[in-house]
Design a protein around this motif. Structure first.
Motif, short mmCIF file in Angstrom:
data_model
loop_
_atom_site.label_atom_id
_atom_site.label_comp_id
_atom_site.label_asym_id
_atom_site.label_seq_id
_atom_site.Cartn_x
_atom_site.Cartn_y
_atom_site.Cartn_z
N MET A 151 -36.04 11.86 0.31
CA MET A 151 -37.35 11.74 0.96
C MET A 151 -37.31 12.53 2.26
O MET A 151 -36.27 12.61 2.92
N TRP A 152 -38.43 13.12 2.61
CA TRP A 152 -38.50 13.79 3.90
C TRP A 152 -39.42 13.01 4.82
O TRP A 152 -40.24 12.20 4.38
N GLY A 153 -39.24 13.21 6.13
CA GLY A 153 -40.08 12.55 7.12
C GLY A 153 -40.25 13.45 8.33
O GLY A 153 -39.39 14.29 8.62
N ALA A 154 -41.37 13.27 9.02
CA ALA A 154 -41.72 14.17 10.13
C ALA A 154 -41.59 13.54 11.50
O ALA A 154 -41.35 14.24 12.49
N ASP A 196 -42.47 12.62 -1.18
CA ASP A 196 -43.21 13.16 -0.05
C ASP A 196 -43.32 12.13 1.07
O ASP A 196 -43.31 10.91 0.83
N ALA A 197 -43.47 12.61 2.28
CA ALA A 197 -43.53 11.75 3.46
C ALA A 197 -44.80 10.91 3.48
O ALA A 197 -45.75 11.14 2.73
N ILE A 198 -44.81 9.93 4.36
CA ILE A 198 -45.98 9.07 4.53
C ILE A 198 -47.17 9.87 5.03
O ILE A 198 -47.03 10.92 5.64
N SER A 199 -48.34 9.34 4.76
CA SER A 199 -49.56 9.82 5.41
C SER A 199 -49.91 8.85 6.53
O SER A 199 -49.81 7.63 6.36
N ALA A 200 -50.30 9.39 7.67
CA ALA A 200 -50.69 8.54 8.79
C ALA A 200 -52.10 7.99 8.64
O ALA A 200 -52.53 7.12 9.41
N GLU A 201 -52.85 8.49 7.65
CA GLU A 201 -54.23 8.04 7.44
C GLU A 201 -54.26 6.67 6.76
O GLU A 201 -53.68 6.50 5.69
N ILE A 202 -54.91 5.71 7.40
CA ILE A 202 -55.02 4.38 6.78
C ILE A 202 -56.47 3.99 6.52
O ILE A 202 -56.74 2.90 5.99
N THR A 203 -57.41 4.87 6.85
CA THR A 203 -58.81 4.62 6.54
C THR A 203 -59.42 5.72 5.69
O THR A 203 -60.33 5.45 4.89
N ASP A 204 -58.95 6.93 5.83
CA ASP A 204 -59.49 8.08 5.10
C ASP A 204 -58.70 8.29 3.82
O ASP A 204 -57.73 9.07 3.78
N MET A 205 -59.10 7.62 2.75
CA MET A 205 -58.34 7.70 1.51
C MET A 205 -58.51 9.03 0.80
O MET A 205 -57.68 9.43 0.00
N GLN A 206 -59.57 9.75 1.11
CA GLN A 206 -59.72 11.09 0.54
C GLN A 206 -58.62 12.01 1.06
O GLN A 206 -58.05 12.80 0.29
N SER A 207 -58.29 11.87 2.33
CA SER A 207 -57.20 12.67 2.89
C SER A 207 -55.87 12.31 2.27
O SER A 207 -55.03 13.17 1.99
N VAL A 208 -55.66 11.01 2.03
CA VAL A 208 -54.43 10.58 1.38
C VAL A 208 -54.34 11.17 -0.02
O VAL A 208 -53.29 11.68 -0.44
N GLU A 209 -55.45 11.14 -0.74
CA GLU A 209 -55.46 11.71 -2.09
C GLU A 209 -55.18 13.20 -2.05
O GLU A 209 -54.42 13.73 -2.88
N GLU A 210 -55.75 13.90 -1.09
CA GLU A 210 -55.52 15.34 -0.98
C GLU A 210 -54.06 15.64 -0.68
O GLU A 210 -53.47 16.57 -1.24
N GLU A 211 -53.47 14.85 0.22
CA GLU A 211 -52.05 15.03 0.53
C GLU A 211 -51.19 14.81 -0.71
O GLU A 211 -50.26 15.56 -1.00
N ASP A 218 -47.01 20.82 -5.64
CA ASP A 218 -45.85 21.55 -5.12
C ASP A 218 -44.56 21.18 -5.85
O ASP A 218 -43.59 21.95 -5.82
N GLY A 219 -44.53 19.99 -6.45
CA GLY A 219 -43.32 19.59 -7.18
C GLY A 219 -42.79 18.22 -6.86
O GLY A 219 -41.85 17.75 -7.51
N PHE A 220 -43.33 17.56 -5.84
CA PHE A 220 -42.92 16.18 -5.56
C PHE A 220 -43.39 15.27 -6.69
O PHE A 220 -44.42 15.53 -7.32
N SER A 221 -42.64 14.20 -6.93
CA SER A 221 -43.03 13.28 -8.00
C SER A 221 -43.37 11.89 -7.49
O SER A 221 -43.64 10.98 -8.28
N ALA A 222 -43.37 11.71 -6.16
CA ALA A 222 -43.75 10.42 -5.57
C ALA A 222 -44.11 10.65 -4.11
O ALA A 222 -43.81 11.70 -3.54
N LYS A 223 -44.74 9.63 -3.52
CA LYS A 223 -45.12 9.71 -2.11
C LYS A 223 -44.91 8.36 -1.46
O LYS A 223 -45.13 7.32 -2.09
N ALA A 224 -44.50 8.38 -0.21
CA ALA A 224 -44.33 7.15 0.56
C ALA A 224 -45.67 6.72 1.15
O ALA A 224 -46.55 7.54 1.41
N ALA A 225 -45.80 5.41 1.38
CA ALA A 225 -47.03 4.84 1.93
C ALA A 225 -46.68 3.84 3.03
O ALA A 225 -45.57 3.28 3.04
N ILE A 226 -47.64 3.62 3.92
CA ILE A 226 -47.45 2.62 4.97
C ILE A 226 -48.55 1.57 4.96
O ILE A 226 -48.54 0.67 5.80
#
Length: 286
Positions: A151-154, A196-211, A218-226
């Motif tokens: 997993m990567w993180g920023a 893939d790293a977490i998304s900081a968006e917790i209200t804008d789910m369209q942005s989460v979906e785009e991420e 790109d090739g990731f097969s999962a994403k972290a969530a908070i």
């Protein structure tokens, strides 16, 4: 295949309880960044009580993020959590395969005390949180049968390099885009899942979906969530469509009838197409 990993603060009984009913494929009960330094002992006590009562009811993949190896708290964390036989341990601030190897030795010792019927607790390191870690990402190949993903993180990387901005117009800036790509390539090199790293968006789910969609393309097969609200768009994006699965089955069938290369719809397809098809079909089965 795990599509979503959700971090849950280990010092919050309410959030721990709610996580059981979430849509996460995997839970990461967190003893590290989401817990204040002054609350580490209380968080262990809280997590111990929760798992003692609820472990058998958790029908998700269960991971625990311990404190990093340089913190001096890793063994204290493991002493609490390993008796509950988690599916895996998330290792923060991993600088190279040597950290995975060291954690593996710790787990060997704990599993001798708390046997697991032949299974091994998995290790999921977060591999881009320090600047030095970016120079050693090739080292994870063949390090341990416990290694399940990278997993990567920023956030910690930003602090380490002194960056005051990570994104611009929704896109990762230079160093972070580089770290993300290196993690993806290192996971492929090691033959494990790229998360893939977490998304900081917790209200804008369209942005989460785009991420999530960009990560999958790109090739990731999962994403972290908070946040539980992020899970539905993440899971939807990382679930292969019926059209994709049908294409994958046709690719496999075409190769079963040929050798080396095959023809599909009048076009030549070769081994890379077969590998992608097999990856899609494996996610359907898991």
């Amino acid at each position: 295949m795990i599509r979503s990993y959700m971090f849950v603060p280990a010092d919050s009984p309410r959030k721990l309880e709610k996580s059981i009913e979430s849509e996460a494929d995997a839970l990461i009960l967190d003893l590290e960044d989401s817990v204040a330094a002054s609350q580490k002992s209380e968080a262990r006590t809280c997590l111990d009580a929760f798992l003692a009562q609820r472990r058998r009811e958790i029908r998700k993949h269960l991971y625990v993020r311990v404190n990093d190896l340089e913190s001096g708290a890793t063994l204290d964390d493991l002493a609490i959590v390993m008796q509950h036989r988690p599916d895996g341990i998330v290792l923060p601030k991993s600088t190279s395969a040597e950290d995975v190897r060291q954690l593996g030795h710790y787990l060997d010792a704990f599993e001798a005390v708390y046997p697991r019927n032949g299974s091994l607790a998995k290790i999921l390191p977060i591999v881009t949180e320090t600047s030095s870690s970016l120079f050693r990402l090739h080292s994870y190949k063949d390090v341990s049968p416990r290694l399940v993903a990278l997993m990567w993180g920023a956030e910690d990387l930003a602090a380490d390099i002194g960056a005051v901005r990570r994104k611009a117009n929704g896109r990762w800036m230079g160093a972070f885009a580089h770290a993300r790509a290196l993690c993806l390539i290192a996971a492929a090199n090691a033959g494990v899942q790229a998360v893939d790293a977490i998304s900081a968006e917790i209200t804008d789910m369209q942005s989460v979906e785009e991420e999530a969609r960009e990560a999958r393309e790109d090739g990731f097969s999962a994403k972290a969530a908070i946040h539980p609200g992020q899970l539905r768009p993440i899971n939807q994006v990382f679930t292969p469509s019926e059209e994709e699965l049908a294409w994958a089955r046709r690719i496999v069938a075409a190769f079963d009838a040929g050798d080396g290369v095959a023809t599909l719809d009048g076009k030549m397809v070769d081994r890379p197409h077969l590998r992608l098809a097999e990856r899609l079909l494996s996610s359907e089965r898991s």
